[in-house]
Scaffold this active site. Structure first.
Site, PDB file in Angstrom:
ATOM      1  N   GLY A 113       0.811  -1.217   0.000  1.00 11.94           N
ATOM      2  CA  GLY A 113       0.000   0.000   0.000  1.00 11.94           C
ATOM      3  C   GLY A 113       0.838   1.258   0.000  1.00 11.94           C
ATOM      4  N   SER A 114       0.573   2.222  -0.880  1.00 13.86           N
ATOM      5  CA  SER A 114       1.479   3.345  -1.017  1.00 13.86           C
ATOM      6  C   SER A 114       0.979   4.348  -2.050  1.00 13.86           C
ATOM      7  CB  SER A 114       2.864   2.828  -1.412  1.00 13.86           C
ATOM      8  OG  SER A 114       2.731   1.819  -2.398  1.00 13.86           O
TER       9      SER A 114
END
Length: 219
Positions: free
Chosen positions: A186-187
């Site tokens: 996630g990013s």
């Protein structure tokens, strides 16, 4: 399915941990509905981890005047803003948020020379928040396409992501759609482009790394 090299260690750790837990449960409670449910859940979780590190088969879209998506995800920012770390002037920002279900490889959006690279330690705020660009753990990569065009790409860790991997080296020449790095779990990726760049995507549009045209440099 091909697995990215950044996932080998994590996948091995998850496999061993799940195997040990399942074995302990089997010898503790024996076979039965409860064990079957836990076993199914653990296998599903393991497959999700493996899927996170998948490497898709893609033919890169390239073009000298094009800016190609550096990541899979959803466009969450398109705005003119002040870039304070390197350019210290007004730039056009385009940001892509990657959920844990997206491919998390990052690609160079243009070809050129790496003029600047920095890794910054920081927080792990939710990646879609505006202040994550300046407060979260992040890398900054500046690519000089030619003497007239320089862009900035920023990898940003999120609330779930805990490690940013970048292959960028100052002074190195890179190709458009060459792998730049990987962000785990996630990013977000920000692009800071010259004012006047024509943007081809819209807010909330889903984009595909190395495939979707983000924009085009003005003549």
């Amino acid at each position: 399915m091909t697995i990215h090299k950044e996932g080998f260690g994590i996948i091995a750790v998850f496999f061993i941990a799940i195997a040990v837990i399942d074995a302990i449960l089997f010898f503790t409670i024996g076979s039965g509905l409860l064990f079957d449910i836990f076993f199914a859940v653990s296998i599903t979780f393991f497959l999700l981890v493996v899927s996170f590190f998948r490497v898709p088969k893609r033919t890169p879209v390239v073009g000298d005047n094009l800016i190609i998506a550096p990541a899979d995800g959803k466009v969450v920012v398109i705005e003119e803003t002040e870039e304070s770390e390197y350019f210290k002037d007004r730039r056009l920002q385009v940001s892509i948020f990657m959920s844990p279900l997206n491919v998390h490889i990052n690609w160079y959006p243009v070809q050129g020379l790496i003029k600047y690279f920095r890794h910054h330690s920081g927080l792990f705020l939710k990646a879609w928040l505006p202040k994550s660009s300046s407060e979260n753990e992040r890398t900054t990569i500046v690519i000089e396409k030619d003497k007239n065009i320089t862009i900035l790409m920023r990898q940003i860790a999120g609330a779930v992501a805990r490690r940013i991997v970048s292959y960028s080296v100052e002074g190195e020449k890179v190709e458009q759609c060459q792998q730049e790095g990987f962000i785990k779990f996630g990013s977000r990726v920000d692009l800071y482009l010259p004012l006047g760049t024509k943007i081809d995507v819209k807010l909330n549009q889903k984009v595909t790394g190395s495939q979707t045209i983000i924009g085009r440099f003005s003549d």
